[in-house]
Motif scaffolding. Structure first.
Motif: not given
Length: 165
Positions: A17-20, A103-107, A129-132
């Motif tokens: 979700d941009g944080h977790d 490569i471990a993220g994020g999006g 899951a919820a998240g963008d």
């Protein structure tokens, strides 16, 4: 020198979700540690801030402001991390450290690295899951599933790129 994208991906493609990240499975974290130990991890700054420096691995952090990040040194005097401003720099640094790069993220980092990725090591969760923040689409025309280890809530799945980039 394989470049491997590693991620926990919900059925709907969400990785966070941009944080977790939405899912934390003990077995997945143990596997992540086992698979990535000794190898460099390329990640964005938010992912680095969420995970911190992981023992036995060197972080290569992609950020718009690399001058703002400093890293402690390991007992052997080597840096525990590097800050870079492009995916090309990140890959150059990481390849100088080891033959296998994760490569471990994020999006955004997954999308930037996508043309360079040779393999995928995914934990495919059996629910949405919820998240963008989403993982890039794994097109079966471009990726061949080479291994699957089923579990109750998720599967560990490995893919190899089908064609040369």
């Amino acid at each position: 020198m394989p470049v491997v994208a590693i991620a926990v991906v919900a059925r709907n493609g969400v990785i966070g979700d941009g944080h977790d990240q939405p899912f934390k499975f003990r077995e997945d974290w143990a596997r992540f540690k086992r698979v990535t130990m000794g190898h460099p991890l390329i990640m964005g700054r938010p992912t680095h801030e969420a995970m911190g420096l992981l023992p036995g691995r060197t972080s290569v952090v992609l950020t718009r402001h690399p001058e703002g990040l400093t890293f402690p040194r390991a007992e052997d005097g080597k840096p525990r991390g590097y800050a870079v401003s492009s995916i090309e720099q990140a890959l150059e640094v990481a390849r100088g450290l080891d033959d296998t790069v994760f490569i471990a993220g994020g999006g955004q980092v997954y999308r930037l690295a996508w043309p360079h990725v040779d393999e995928l090591d995914l934990t495919r969760v059996h629910q949405d899951a919820a998240g963008d923040v989403v993982f890039p689409d794994v097109d079966p025309g471009g990726w061949l599933e080479v291994a699957r280890e089923p579990h109750e809530q998720f599967d560990f799945v490995r893919y190899q790129r089908r064609s040369a980039r």
